[in-house]
Scaffold this motif. Structure first.
Motif, short mmCIF file in Angstrom:
data_model
loop_
_atom_site.label_atom_id
_atom_site.label_comp_id
_atom_site.label_asym_id
_atom_site.label_seq_id
_atom_site.Cartn_x
_atom_site.Cartn_y
_atom_site.Cartn_z
N LYS A 250 1.00 -1.31 0.34
CA LYS A 250 -0.33 0.47 0.37
C LYS A 250 0.75 0.97 0.05
O LYS A 250 1.80 1.38 0.90
N ASP A 251 0.44 2.26 -0.54
CA ASP A 251 0.85 3.68 -0.60
C ASP A 251 1.09 3.75 1.20
O ASP A 251 0.11 3.74 2.02
N SER A 252 2.10 4.39 1.41
CA SER A 252 2.54 4.81 3.13
C SER A 252 1.53 5.34 3.52
O SER A 252 0.95 4.86 4.86
N TYR A 253 0.95 6.30 3.61
CA TYR A 253 -0.17 7.44 3.57
C TYR A 253 -1.22 7.07 3.03
O TYR A 253 -1.59 8.77 1.95
N ASN A 254 -1.78 6.25 2.98
CA ASN A 254 -2.93 6.41 1.70
C ASN A 254 -3.99 6.62 2.49
O ASN A 254 -5.12 6.68 1.59
N CYS A 255 -4.18 6.95 3.26
CA CYS A 255 -5.67 7.74 4.51
C CYS A 255 -5.14 9.17 5.11
O CYS A 255 -4.45 8.94 5.51
N ASP A 256 -6.12 10.63 4.26
CA ASP A 256 -5.32 11.67 5.46
C ASP A 256 -6.09 11.40 6.42
O ASP A 256 -7.47 10.92 7.09
N VAL A 257 -5.43 12.76 7.18
CA VAL A 257 -6.11 12.95 8.70
C VAL A 257 -7.95 13.09 8.49
O VAL A 257 -8.14 12.81 9.83
N LEU A 258 -8.17 13.22 7.80
CA LEU A 258 -9.67 14.24 7.98
C LEU A 258 -10.41 13.11 7.64
O LEU A 258 -11.14 12.67 8.64
N SER A 259 -9.95 12.15 6.56
CA SER A 259 -10.53 10.96 6.26
C SER A 259 -10.80 9.64 7.47
O SER A 259 -11.87 9.15 8.05
N LEU A 260 -9.61 9.68 7.99
CA LEU A 260 -9.53 8.73 9.49
C LEU A 260 -9.96 9.42 10.47
O LEU A 260 -11.02 8.61 11.49
N ALA A 261 -10.45 10.64 10.53
CA ALA A 261 -10.87 11.39 12.21
C ALA A 261 -12.55 10.87 12.13
O ALA A 261 -13.73 10.53 12.32
N ALA A 262 -13.01 11.50 10.41
CA ALA A 262 -14.17 11.37 9.61
C ALA A 262 -15.01 8.97 10.22
O ALA A 262 -15.96 9.00 10.15
N ALA A 263 -13.89 8.87 9.66
CA ALA A 263 -14.58 7.17 9.57
C ALA A 263 -14.87 6.56 11.15
O ALA A 263 -15.60 6.12 11.22
N ALA A 264 -13.77 7.04 12.22
CA ALA A 264 -13.65 7.00 13.23
C ALA A 264 -14.86 7.00 13.53
O ALA A 264 -15.71 6.67 14.70
N ALA A 265 -14.97 8.41 13.84
CA ALA A 265 -16.49 9.64 14.02
C ALA A 265 -18.02 7.99 13.69
O ALA A 265 -18.68 7.77 15.12
N ALA A 266 -17.96 8.04 12.55
CA ALA A 266 -18.96 7.34 12.02
C ALA A 266 -19.04 6.15 12.27
O ALA A 266 -19.86 5.46 13.17
N ILE A 267 -17.86 4.93 11.98
CA ILE A 267 -18.46 3.73 13.19
C ILE A 267 -18.81 3.66 14.49
O ILE A 267 -18.85 2.55 14.99
N ASP A 268 -17.46 4.19 15.17
CA ASP A 268 -18.47 5.12 16.50
C ASP A 268 -19.93 5.13 16.49
O ASP A 268 -20.08 5.65 18.16
N ASP A 269 -20.31 5.30 15.71
CA ASP A 269 -21.63 5.90 16.25
C ASP A 269 -23.43 4.73 15.15
O ASP A 269 -23.53 5.62 14.55
N GLN A 270 -23.31 3.45 15.87
CA GLN A 270 -23.77 2.72 15.61
C GLN A 270 -25.17 3.20 15.74
O GLN A 270 -26.32 2.79 14.80
N ASP A 271 -25.60 3.83 16.42
CA ASP A 271 -27.38 4.23 16.61
C ASP A 271 -27.84 4.56 15.53
O ASP A 271 -28.47 4.74 15.26
N TYR A 272 -26.85 5.72 15.22
CA TYR A 272 -27.28 6.53 14.08
C TYR A 272 -27.24 5.75 13.15
O TYR A 272 -28.45 6.64 12.17
N TYR A 273 -26.30 5.32 12.89
CA TYR A 273 -26.30 4.70 11.53
C TYR A 273 -27.96 3.30 11.80
O TYR A 273 -28.08 3.33 9.99
N ALA A 274 -27.77 2.81 12.84
CA ALA A 274 -29.10 2.01 12.57
C ALA A 274 -30.61 2.85 11.79
O ALA A 274 -31.46 1.92 11.59
N GLY A 275 -30.51 3.76 12.41
CA GLY A 275 -31.78 4.57 12.49
C GLY A 275 -31.79 5.04 10.41
O GLY A 275 -32.45 4.66 10.10
N LEU A 276 -30.71 5.56 10.12
CA LEU A 276 -30.89 5.34 8.84
C LEU A 276 -31.16 4.25 7.58
O LEU A 276 -31.70 3.91 6.36
#
Ligand SMILES: *Cc1c(COP(=O)(O)O)cnc(C)c1O
Length: 337
Positions: A225-251
């Motif tokens: 893989k590229d050493s830095y294939n994910c940037d700081v903003l996507s990593l922060a966004a993805a961690a927050a998203a996967i940690d909010d399972q209740d919200y996504y269960a509603g969608l």
């Protein structure tokens, strides 16, 4: 080589966009907070974590897997590229059923590999026994795209074992399905599961996806893989998203309810709709060609995906939109068919 043709991305706020299976709802509010918190001079100035450790610890906890069995990717397409680079020699063999995700063939062409396909049966199952044995890398989209049909984990396990080679279970849509194959990772030694944050987590614009596989496999994937294939903003966004399972269960509940209404209404309009476990439906008809329907909808600013496969034929893949978007779609279709 022809290259992969992405779905149309038209930048018109008036358009009803039902062609590339984005979530019709916005991501969790916690995603916005996490991105704002990451917007500091220091975070933007420095390289991101190469393996996304903070994300992997959050995701490992939520998914119940070892963080060392998670690989981060710049979208799951990046993960599919990394898998191909890691496991397929030049002149090697890659395989998938057809119709399925057309990127798999493009990846084989880029790698200089042979690409082999076999059709689904009429019941949307793979032929038994698995007909594409011994490929270096096999892709199975489950739920499948463009059709939305899904296999159960015990079926996946049996086919992966018969296939040999590395068997990639592409679970871009698994969060919308009744079952998924995550529990098979480690038990079926050649199995790798991939997930996308573009559909369920409503983050297609962010570009984030993962692979889940035994740590020994992840260590090999990291090498290419590229050493830095994910940037700081996507990593922060993805961690927050996967940690909010209740919200996504509603969608999820809203998408599945709308999918059910779409399936019934499209069937009443004379389409053959494959029962879907994803956030889209696959529609075909016997009495008239569907390409003019795609074109007429586009003229009305409703974008669906027209797809045509050699040895199979064509159809329309329509993403599950909001209830209002689907009402507009159905109103136009009633006039057209
Ligand atoms: C959308 C999709 C992907 C890729 O998603 P990313 O946006 O790259 O995360 C992979 N596989 C299938 C089957 C898809 O439909």
């Amino acid at each position: 080589m022809a290259g992969y043709t992405p779905g149309e991305q038209i930048n018109d706020p008036d358009i009803i966009k039902l062609n590339t299976n984005e979530n019709p709802y916005p991501p969790s509010p916690r995603v916005f907070e996490a991105i704002r918190a990451a917007l500091t001079g220091d975070q933007l100035r420095k390289y991101p974590q190469p393996f996304g450790d903070h994300f992997r610890h959050t995701a490992g906890r939520v998914l119940g897997v070892d963080p060392d069995s998670i690989l981060i990717g710049n979208g799951s397409d990046d993960i599919l590229t990394i898998l191909t680079r890691a496991f397929v020699p030049e002149g090697g063999r890659m395989a998938s059923l057809t119709p399925s995700y057309t990127l798999y063939r493009s990846l084989a062409e880029i790698q200089g590999a042979k690409f082999e396909t076999a059709p689904f049966t009429a019941e949307w199952k793979p032929p038994t026994p698995w007909p594409l044995r011994g490929a270096d890398l096999t892709f199975m989209a489950n739920p499948n795209s463009p059709t939305g049909n899904a296999l159960r984990p015990h079926e996946v396990a049996a086919f992966a074992e018969q296939a040999g080679g590395v068997f990639v279970l592409d679970e871009a849509y698994a969060d919308f399905a009744e079952t998924n194959g995550l529990e098979l990772v480690g038990k079926v030694p050649n199995l790798v599961v991939t997930r996308s944050f573009s559909k369920y987590y409503a983050l297609a614009g962010i570009r984030f996806g993962i692979a889940v596989a035994p740590p020994a496999v992840i260590r090999e994937l990291v090498k290419v893989k590229d050493s830095y294939n994910c940037d700081v903003l996507s990593l922060a966004a993805a961690a927050a998203a996967i940690d909010d399972q209740d919200y996504y269960a509603g969608l999820r509940a809203k998408v599945i309810a709308t999918r059910g209404r779409m399936t019934i209404a499209l069937t009443e309009l004379g389409f053959h709709v494959t029962p879907s476990q994803a956030n889209f439906v696959w529609c075909r008809r016997d009495d008239k060609p569907v390409k003019p329907i795609y074109e007429a909808l586009k003229a009305k600013k409703i974008l669906v995906r027209y797809m045509s496969y050699p040895d199979y034929g064509d159809g329309l893949r329509i993403s599950v939109g909001t209830a209002a978007e689907v009402e507009r779609l159905l109103a136009e279709l009633r006039k057209l068919v």
